[in-house]
Design a protein around this motif. Structure first.
Motif, mmCIF file in Angstrom:
data_model
loop_
_atom_site.group_PDB
_atom_site.id
_atom_site.type_symbol
_atom_site.label_atom_id
_atom_site.label_comp_id
_atom_site.label_asym_id
_atom_site.label_seq_id
_atom_site.Cartn_x
_atom_site.Cartn_y
_atom_site.Cartn_z
ATOM 1 N N GLY A 275 49.942 77.150 85.514
ATOM 2 C CA GLY A 275 49.281 78.312 84.930
ATOM 3 C C GLY A 275 47.775 78.273 85.035
ATOM 4 N N ILE A 276 47.268 77.701 86.123
ATOM 5 C CA ILE A 276 45.827 77.627 86.353
ATOM 6 C C ILE A 276 45.537 78.187 87.739
ATOM 7 C CG2 ILE A 276 45.467 75.667 84.791
ATOM 8 C CD1 ILE A 276 45.555 73.802 87.176
ATOM 9 N N SER A 277 44.285 78.332 88.080
ATOM 10 C CA SER A 277 43.924 78.906 89.371
ATOM 11 C C SER A 277 43.994 77.849 90.468
ATOM 12 C CB SER A 277 42.500 79.473 89.318
ATOM 13 O OG SER A 277 41.553 78.412 89.243
ATOM 14 N N PRO A 278 44.228 78.280 91.716
ATOM 15 C CA PRO A 278 44.236 77.332 92.838
ATOM 16 C C PRO A 278 42.925 76.563 92.953
ATOM 17 C CG PRO A 278 45.223 79.407 93.512
ATOM 18 C CD PRO A 278 44.632 79.636 92.146
ATOM 19 N N ARG A 279 41.809 77.230 92.627
ATOM 20 C CA ARG A 279 40.523 76.541 92.696
ATOM 21 C C ARG A 279 40.459 75.394 91.682
ATOM 22 N NH1 ARG A 279 36.832 73.956 95.180
ATOM 23 N NH2 ARG A 279 34.799 73.933 94.144
ATOM 24 N N THR A 280 40.991 75.626 90.488
ATOM 25 C CA THR A 280 41.015 74.575 89.477
ATOM 26 C C THR A 280 41.913 73.421 89.923
ATOM 27 O OG1 THR A 280 40.655 76.199 87.727
ATOM 28 C CG2 THR A 280 41.504 74.054 87.055
ATOM 29 N N VAL A 281 43.027 73.753 90.584
ATOM 30 C CA VAL A 281 43.901 72.718 91.131
ATOM 31 C C VAL A 281 43.138 71.862 92.135
ATOM 32 C CG1 VAL A 281 45.935 72.263 92.550
ATOM 33 C CG2 VAL A 281 46.029 73.996 90.763
ATOM 34 N N GLU A 282 42.349 72.514 92.996
ATOM 35 C CA GLU A 282 41.581 71.792 94.001
ATOM 36 C C GLU A 282 40.628 70.784 93.355
ATOM 37 O OE1 GLU A 282 39.587 74.556 96.491
ATOM 38 O OE2 GLU A 282 41.430 75.503 97.232
ATOM 39 N N ILE A 283 40.008 71.197 92.258
ATOM 40 C CA ILE A 283 39.071 70.313 91.563
ATOM 41 C C ILE A 283 39.803 69.097 90.986
ATOM 42 C CG2 ILE A 283 37.521 70.124 89.582
ATOM 43 C CD1 ILE A 283 36.837 73.107 90.058
ATOM 44 N N HIS A 284 40.908 69.359 90.266
ATOM 45 C CA HIS A 284 41.673 68.250 89.674
ATOM 46 C C HIS A 284 42.265 67.347 90.758
ATOM 47 C CE1 HIS A 284 41.262 69.531 85.573
ATOM 48 N NE2 HIS A 284 41.846 70.708 85.798
ATOM 49 N N ARG A 285 42.706 67.973 91.844
ATOM 50 C CA ARG A 285 43.299 67.198 92.937
ATOM 51 C C ARG A 285 42.265 66.277 93.571
ATOM 52 N NH1 ARG A 285 47.179 69.154 97.857
ATOM 53 N NH2 ARG A 285 46.527 67.634 99.405
ATOM 54 N N ALA A 286 41.066 66.787 93.821
ATOM 55 C CA ALA A 286 40.011 65.976 94.433
ATOM 56 C C ALA A 286 39.646 64.786 93.542
ATOM 57 C CB ALA A 286 38.778 66.835 94.704
ATOM 58 N N ARG A 287 39.543 65.026 92.240
ATOM 59 C CA ARG A 287 39.219 63.946 91.318
ATOM 60 C C ARG A 287 40.341 62.918 91.254
ATOM 61 N NH1 ARG A 287 36.919 67.865 86.481
ATOM 62 N NH2 ARG A 287 34.872 68.320 87.422
ATOM 63 N N MET A 288 41.572 63.415 91.244
ATOM 64 C CA MET A 288 42.723 62.515 91.191
ATOM 65 C C MET A 288 42.788 61.633 92.436
ATOM 66 S SD MET A 288 45.962 62.268 92.729
ATOM 67 C CE MET A 288 46.444 63.943 93.148
ATOM 68 N N LEU A 289 42.611 62.229 93.628
ATOM 69 C CA LEU A 289 42.660 61.464 94.867
ATOM 70 C C LEU A 289 41.577 60.396 94.899
ATOM 71 C CD1 LEU A 289 43.345 64.319 97.465
ATOM 72 C CD2 LEU A 289 44.967 62.599 96.660
ATOM 73 N N ALA A 290 40.377 60.748 94.422
ATOM 74 C CA ALA A 290 39.276 59.787 94.398
ATOM 75 C C ALA A 290 39.615 58.594 93.501
ATOM 76 C CB ALA A 290 38.004 60.461 93.917
ATOM 77 N N LYS A 291 40.212 58.857 92.342
ATOM 78 C CA LYS A 291 40.582 57.768 91.423
ATOM 79 C C LYS A 291 41.699 56.898 92.007
ATOM 80 C CE LYS A 291 39.207 60.209 87.190
ATOM 81 N NZ LYS A 291 39.664 60.836 85.925
ATOM 82 N N MET A 292 42.560 57.509 92.830
ATOM 83 C CA MET A 292 43.645 56.739 93.448
ATOM 84 C C MET A 292 43.187 56.001 94.699
ATOM 85 S SD MET A 292 46.149 57.120 91.403
ATOM 86 C CE MET A 292 47.492 56.411 92.346
ATOM 87 N N GLY A 293 41.935 56.238 95.118
ATOM 88 C CA GLY A 293 41.379 55.503 96.245
ATOM 89 C C GLY A 293 41.759 56.038 97.603
ATOM 90 N N VAL A 294 42.099 57.331 97.681
ATOM 91 C CA VAL A 294 42.453 57.952 98.953
ATOM 92 C C VAL A 294 41.686 59.259 99.103
ATOM 93 C CG1 VAL A 294 44.748 56.917 99.055
ATOM 94 C CG2 VAL A 294 44.448 59.115 97.904
ATOM 95 N N SER A 295 41.730 59.815 100.316
ATOM 96 C CA SER A 295 40.980 61.041 100.585
ATOM 97 C C SER A 295 41.858 62.277 100.709
ATOM 98 C CB SER A 295 40.169 60.877 101.888
ATOM 99 O OG SER A 295 39.272 59.791 101.787
ATOM 100 N N THR A 296 43.120 62.072 101.076
ATOM 101 C CA THR A 296 44.006 63.214 101.305
ATOM 102 C C THR A 296 45.363 62.987 100.644
ATOM 103 O OG1 THR A 296 44.986 62.329 103.339
ATOM 104 C CG2 THR A 296 42.916 63.578 103.556
#
Length: 313
Positions: A275-296
């Protein structure tokens, strides 16, 4: 099989073979021991080709060949380099999620490089199995379908691997190969073309345990399926691994994005689910990937699959 004829309730496994489809007997033997019913689909690298065209694919004298079967049962040898490019074409876009599990049902030395995370290459599975035996100090016998595949490899413990020629179409050749390997601790049938009957023949003649390539593939698939069904959240999936420490750093929203991403959802689908915008997903996804130590997302899936596949067969 057409998409509209598919039973969407079943796990789908796509088999890519080196020869011509169908290889129903081989596929049925592989899926027989899986923990759940599956829908098997098959594509052959030589499908649609005339016999004369296939004969032009014979390996050069200085080139490694791959043995495979045609629809009439004929065994042929084809160029490894040609097969590598053809298999990569057939793998294009496949294996992005557990729902599209794909198996390259061919052994040989060809390296496909990086594929999608849920593409299982039989040769890679075999390599891990062989390494586990060699680490244990065992002497391994291998039966191969082509004489050109007998050259010693450079892998770990290669000096404890004894390879002999034994084509699947000749019981006499298989019996002879079994006798030559009777001094080994274990015998591995290095081709998906060897069936359960041949395994029994070789085991009876050699008096040694014999491991069939089809069973190695089946065991690996069963492990992946059981793990994917058992673990439904990221925390459970990575429990006990070094990656679980990284997962603890995620916020609640990042953790939700993580769980939906590993289930194969795209950004727009994740947005609709949360129930959020795709742009907000992109932000959370980028932060999550960075914390997991990967880029994609692809790199993340490969990390997770490695966590599953590193367990012993």
């Amino acid at each position: 099989m057409r998409d509209e004829d598919r039973d969407s309730s079943l796990q789908r496994i796509t088999f890519i073979t080196a020869g011509q489809s169908p290889r129903q007997e081989m596929i049925e033997e592989i899926i027989a021991d899986l923990p759940e019913p599956v829908e098997a689909m098959e594509f052959g690298a030589l499908d649609g080709m005339a016999f004369a065209e296939i004969m032009e694919l014979e390996p050069r004298p200085d080139e490694t060949g791959i043995a495979t079967s045609l629809t009439d049962g004929t065994i042929v040898a084809i160029s490894e380099s040609w097969l590598r490019h053809r298999v990569l074409e057939l793998c294009e876009g496949r294996g992005k999620s557990i729902g599209d599990l794909t198996v390259i049902a061919s052994t040989g030395v060809f390296d496909l490089g990086t594929t999608n995370p849920f593409v299982v290459h039989a040769q890679n599975v075999l390599d891990k199995f062989m390494e586990s035996i060699l680490i244990a100090g065992q002497k391994v016998g291998q039966i191969r379908p082509l004489k050109g595949q007998l050259a010693p490899g450079k892998e770990f413990g290669a000096n404890r691997i004894k390879s002999v020629y034994g084509p699947a179409f000749s019981d006499n050749a298989l019996v002879d190969a079994a006798r030559k390997l009777s001094d080994c601790d274990i015998i591995v049938l290095n081709s998906v073309g060897y069936d359960a009957r041949m395994r029994g023949l070789i085991m009876a003649e050699s008096g040694r345990p014999v491991v069939q390539m089809r069973r190695i593939i089946s065991g690996n698939l069963a492990k992946i399926l059981k793990q994917s069904r058992k673990h439904t959240t990221g925390a459970e999936l990575l429990e006990g691994s070094a990656l679980s420490l990284r997962l603890e750093k995620l916020t609640k929203r990042e953790d939700q994005v993580f769980d939906l991403l590993i289930k194969g959802l795209a950004n727009k689908e994740i947005a609709a689910e949360l129930g959020i915008s795709p742009r907000t997903v992109e932000i959370h996804r980028a932060r999550m990937l960075a914390k997991m130590g990967v880029s994609t997302g692809g790199e993340l899936m490969r990390l997770i699959v490695r966590n599953i596949s590193n367990a012993r067969l």
